[in-house]
Scaffold this active site. Structure first.
Site, short mmCIF file in Angstrom:
data_model
loop_
_atom_site.label_atom_id
_atom_site.label_comp_id
_atom_site.label_asym_id
_atom_site.label_seq_id
_atom_site.Cartn_x
_atom_site.Cartn_y
_atom_site.Cartn_z
N LYS A 166 -1.07 4.92 4.60
CA LYS A 166 -2.03 3.99 5.24
C LYS A 166 -1.61 3.79 6.69
CE LYS A 166 -4.18 -0.58 4.71
NZ LYS A 166 -5.54 -0.03 4.91
N HIS A 203 0.82 -1.20 0.00
CA HIS A 203 0.00 0.00 0.00
C HIS A 203 0.86 1.26 0.00
CE1 HIS A 203 -3.24 -2.76 1.21
NE2 HIS A 203 -4.07 -1.81 0.85
#
Length: 251
Positions: A140, A136
């Protein structure tokens, strides 16, 4: 028209939800709320379904408040533990409409990710080894992702049902490089600038490997799943807590 309120409307995901709701022919935006707004503004008079996309540190309290308001909730925020889910179930049982209240939590709204998770549970029984890698963007806040944890649980359940032995691993010293162990499945998290949301599931036997990968390159990839959940909660979704978009797909 389905009247939709969005909590976290100024966030990265929430702003996309607002846009998607405004563009869809069968939904209309009721309220767009953010961090400093009073959630008791959301009522059954102005809202059919509320979409909650915030951060794990506040999401539980938001959902509990919305249940107390008697509105049905679609939750996209990750970071849900068994303890938190128990609190949600208790709030539903003790809320204003325990028989009809609907709450839906999705580890992932991307159709590709949901299908990858489904394929992984089907493949799990046929392989001796299994590991999960999620990748990611570096902003995040939780790791590993809710999607990866959900995938690992599904793989573990499928392996248990098939009577498989634990995944082989002769590692004796581990400074953390083997990742987090979720139900006996190693889960690895990568955070890298330029990525959005990606997951690889690796299965291995002697002499062969199967890789299942899902890639979401842009947050717009989540919007069809969000709208599907909204429509289901406004329609024939069952009362109570439902987890996973696979429940709304013909799989």
């Amino acid at each position: 028209m389905i009247k939709v309120s969005v909590v976290g409307a100024k966030g990265r995901m929430g702003s996309h939800v607002v846009e998607a709701v405004n563009k869809a022919e069968d939904t209309q935006l009721a309220l767009a709320l953010d961090a400093d707004d009073d959630l008791t503004q959301v009522t059954t008079d102005n809202t059919d379904v509320v979409v909650e996309f915030t951060v794990p540190s506040v999401s539980l309290n938001n959902v509990l408040t919305l249940i107390g308001q008697g509105v049905d909730v679609v939750v996209g925020t990750t970071g849900w533990t068994d303890e938190k889910l128990t609190q949600v179930k208790s709030a539903i049982a003790n809320g204003p409409k325990p028989e009809t209240q609907k709450v839906f939590i999705a580890p992932n709204f991307a159709i590709s990710a949901v299908l990858a998770d489904y394929f992984a549970t089907k493949a799990a029984r046929y392989f001796e080894s299994a590991e999960v890698i999620e990748l990611h963007h570096p902003t995040k806040v939780d790791a590993p992702s809710g999607t990866a944890i959900h995938t690992a649980h599904g793989i573990a359940e499928a392996r248990k049902a098939a009577g498989l032995a634990p995944v082989p691993d002769a590692t004796e010293t581990d400074g953390g490089s083997r990742g987090q162990v979720v139900d006996g499945i190693h889960v690895h998290a990568v955070r890298l600038r330029g990525l959005n949301a990606h997951e690889e599931v690796l299965f291995g036997n002697a002499g062969e490997q199967l890789t299942i990968r899902a890639d979401s390159f842009d947050r717009t990839s989540f919007m069809p799943g969000v709208l599907l959940a909204v429509r289901k909660l406004a329609g024939d979704a069952p009362a109570g807590l439902t987890i996973g978009l696979d429940h709304f797909l013909d799989l």
